[in-house]
Design an enzyme around this catalytic site. Structure first.
Site, PDB file in Angstrom:
ATOM      1  N   HIS A 320     -11.348   3.102  36.828  1.00 26.66           N
ATOM      2  CA  HIS A 320     -10.582   4.206  37.408  1.00 26.66           C
ATOM      3  C   HIS A 320      -9.223   4.395  36.732  1.00 26.66           C
ATOM      4  CE1 HIS A 320     -13.577   3.832  40.610  1.00 26.66           C
ATOM      5  NE2 HIS A 320     -13.270   5.071  40.904  1.00 26.66           N
ATOM      6  N   GLY A 321      -8.709   3.359  36.121  1.00 25.39           N
ATOM      7  CA  GLY A 321      -7.417   3.533  35.468  1.00 25.39           C
ATOM      8  C   GLY A 321      -6.908   2.237  34.882  1.00 25.39           C
TER       9      GLY A 321
END
Lengths: 455, 308
Positions: A320-321
């Site tokens: 996600h990041g």
């Protein structure tokens, strides 16, 4: 280009008309491919070259893997795709960690940081193409022979930048079939696009204004606003990503294509395991099929299976990041799922609603590290949730919208479905469409990117 | 019949947008008054007709003044929950000819909220969306879209019944909080002596203002000049605040700024900012409660009558 921009909505209407007016299937695919390139390069045209390069490399790799089933070749293909993801998405993060580590042991490192530009949706199309290569290797699908079909599979604008992560076996055959023009399908697609637009602009962005402001100054929040922030974020995130996915499915339907559904009332899940079968379904399935099972799944010792789940969730978080908060989020999900496994017998005696309430709150709490812009902000928010004075002003609109959206999940999910366009009474459909347009006009917030664009 | 259903859906969406666009072009002023709180108050005043005085200001004046309690004739509160210089300047320019105007003198926010803050996004946010930007510039509907928000619709009724209103009925966002609080102040508060405007020694040569102070001064100079040019007798007013905020507002530096503005604009100032009134007159330390409103309105009325 953003799905909820006027330019996109007008362009896509023209494109749908041209697509169905085109007499040959091949021309339709060419139209889809060209428009996908325009869509992708709209904000940052050099990204198009990365996409084109990826198409060429993976098309060739697929063909080679089919003719010579080599594990080394598959590893090469996976590595090359992951290396781009690593460079663009995690490069700066890795260098920062290296510098911090050096500083910790008293060494001042001077490492050049990779370019800050991150191609849109790189996480999504990297996973999509890895799945394709693995499927070809596993002989679950044949390698795609048509470069045009493969290019559309890889670049179709509806799902290119934020999913759903489509699999070759479900999407490639659709691209080979020339489906006849069907108004009912376009009607379903238009219904989903309208619903998705409403979720994004009328719900997610409106709540996002409040949530963003609150996270910018968490130290100023009273206890009531701190709690409202975390619930509002849970609603915002779902409305944003569900809205995007709904628009993607609707847009694809307008071109006679079917994309998988990505959300199925996730806040109605009675356990975290259940939650992951309802939230970002295509990512969950991908992680299960290509990571968890590859690690050995649960056909190993109990301890190893727990380790596999931990690694899968931690990497899922990192997907996600580039930040430790995402890893923490993934690890906490894994830890809670282990707790659920241990207490399975005990929990089986609970009424279902209790499981839903507990799971919902676990999810809401775990979104806090997910959303936190820094570990310091995370700490501040947690402290405001337990010890802060009561703010005299609570934004009524945000509170009502958050509560309404979260409480009405079940009816909303039954409404936002392609098939509901067929079963809704015409008068109800007109009334709902008019209400959505009205609310979009009156309350729709300033445009923001889809949250999942950055993942 | 799928074709009929699709046609119906498209007609609903496009038809509604078109109909509203036409409505907004036919009635731009009326809808703008419903969409914007500042325009609404001005439209309300216009509909109400001539009054003896008007109060302009932020939420402090909006919540803290009841025109009828000032006993200065018929009054109107055009104050709104906004605290920016552009808002004040806009109000001053569009207020029309008034006999007397009370202008709240407080330090406007550093980041002024523009007039159309509750309308469409700023033009810069349309990057990458040329059609959206074109619509933003040319659509009458997008300019006044907030007129269709449910909470703004009662403003239509307000405009219809303007003659019986004094403007103080609108935008008191803390009314709900007041409902759940005991009436204040409780018995025993005896601070009558504090409810009067303060006087300060002003140096003969006002000190140099910092950049923000200069910005505020220029804003007030423009607004006051505009009001005076329309024939109004202007009085600057510093509303009272609770002890917490008083510690920030009643400092030598802030006092100097307020008094410098009064001096430079040659305008009488009734300054309650440093009045050491009891905190229990306030809902939240900044905005007066209902009894506080009565107390302040009377005190301001008395002070205004005493002006030469």
């Amino acid at each position: 280009m953003l799905f909820h921009s006027a330019t996109f909505l007008v362009s896509v209407t023209v494109l749908v008309a041209l697509y169905w007016l085109a007499p040959w299937h091949r021309v339709r695919l060419q139209l889809l491919f060209l428009s996908s390139l325009v869509f992708y390069g709209w904000r940052h045209w050099p990204s198009v070259f990365l996409l084109l390069g990826s198409i060429a490399v993976n098309y060739t790799l697929g063909r080679l893997l089919e003719s010579r089933r080599s594990k080394a070749l598959l590893a090469f293909g996976v590595t090359i795709n992951l290396s781009f993801l690593a460079y663009f998405k995690y490069g700066r993060f890795a260098v920062d960690q290296l510098i911090s580590l050096g500083a910790l042991v008293g060494v001042e490192l001077e490492v050049p940081k990779p370019d800050a530009w991150m191609p849109l949706g790189i996480s999504f199309f990297t996973f999509q193409v890895i799945a394709y290569l693995v499927d070809v290797y596993r002989k679950e699908i044949p390698a795609e022979r048509s470069l045009l079909v493969f290019a559309v599979f890889k670049s179709f604008f509806a799902q290119l930048v934020a999913g759903p992560i489509v699999r070759g076996k479900e999407f490639l055959p659709q691209l080979h079939r020339a489906v006849p023009f069907e108004l009912a399908r376009i009607h379903r697609g238009a219904w989903l696009v309208l619903c998705g637009l409403f979720l994004k602009v009328g719900v997610a962005d409106v709540l996002g204004d409040y949530v963003d402001y609150a996270w910018k100054f968490p130290e100023t929040l009273g206890i009531n606003n701190a709690w409202l922030t975390i619930y509002a974020y849970a609603a915002q995130l779902l409305a944003d990503f569900w809205g995007y996915s709904t628009m993607a499915v609707g847009l694809a339907l307008c071109f006679g294509l079917t994309l998988p559904v990505n959300f199925e009332n996730p806040y109605g899940a009675s356990s975290l395991r259940d939650f992951w079968t309802r939230w970002h379904i295509t990512l969950s399935v991908w992680l299960r099929d290509y990571l968890y099972i590859s690690l050995g799944g649960n056909r190993v010792s109990r301890g190893r299976a727990a380790f596999n789940r931990l690694v899968t969730m931690a990497l899922g978080g990192l997907w996600h990041g580039a930040g430790w908060n995402y890893v923490i989020w993934g690890v906490l999900h894994a830890a809670w799922m282990e707790l659920e496994l241990v207490t399975q017998t005990f929990r089986a005696r609970w009424p279902k609603w209790l499981g839903v309430v507990i799971t919902f709150h676990v999810v809401v709490f775990l979104w806090i590290p997910f959303r936190a812009p820094s570990l310091a902000a995370l700490g501040t928010m947690l402290s405001r949730l337990v010890s802060a004075p009561w703010d005299i002003n609570t934004p009524t609109q945000t509170a009502v919208m958050t509560l309404g959206f979260l409480v009405l999940q079940k009816p909303l999910f039954s409404l936002v479905r392609a098939e509901r366009a067929d079963t809704l009474k015409p008068l109800a459909e007109v009334a709902l469409a008019a209400a959505m347009v009205w609310l979009l006009l009156a309350y729709g917030s300033a445009r923001q990117d889809f949250i999942y664009y950055v993942f | 019949m799928p074709s009929r259903r699709l046609l119906l859906l498209a007609a609903t969406v496009l038809g509604l947008l078109f109909a509203l666009e036409v409505l907004c072009r036919v009635q731009p002023e009326g809808l703008a008054a419903v969409a914007h709180r500042v325009r609404f108050k001005l439209a309300l005043l216009h509909e109400k007709g001539p009054v003896d005085f008007v109060a302009l200001g932020t939420s402090r004046s909006n919540d803290g003044l009841s025109p009828s309690l000032l006993q200065l004739g018929t009054g109107f509160s055009a104050a709104t929950p906004s605290s920016s210089l552009p808002t004040l300047e806009f109000q001053a320019a569009h207020l029309g000819a008034q006999k007397r105007v009370f202008v709240e003198l407080s330090r406007p926010q550093g980041d002024p909220t523009a007039m159309d803050a509750d309308s469409t996004p700023a033009a810069g946010s349309w990057a990458g969306d040329p059609i959206g930007e074109w619509l933003h510039q040319h659509s009458a509907l997008l300019q006044v879209r907030r007129a269709f928000a449910l909470e703004n619709l009662p403003r239509v009724l307000g405009l219809l019944a303007a003659s019986s209103l004094d403007g103080s009925e609108w935008f008191r966002s803390r009314q709900l909080v007041e409902t759940f609080r005991p009436p204040s102040p409780p018995e025993g508060v005896a601070d009558d002596a504090a409810w009067r405007p303060q006087r300060f020694e002003v140096p003969p040569e006002p000190p140099e203002l910092d950049e923000d102070g200069a910005r505020v001064l220029v804003g007030y100079e423009r607004a006051l000049a505009s009001l005076k040019a329309q024939g109004a007798r202007v009085v600057l007013v510093g509303p009272p605040v609770g002890s917490g905020l008083r510690a920030e507002e009643c400092t030598p530096e802030r006092n100097r700024l307020r008094h410098t503005i009064a001096l430079r604009t040659v305008t009488p100032l009734l300054d309650f900012t440093c009045a050491e009134v009891d905190d229990r007159w306030f809902v939240d330390g900044e905005h007066l409660s209902s009894p506080g409103r009565a107390k302040y309105s009377k005190a301001l009325g008395d002070a205004a009558r005493a002006l030469p």
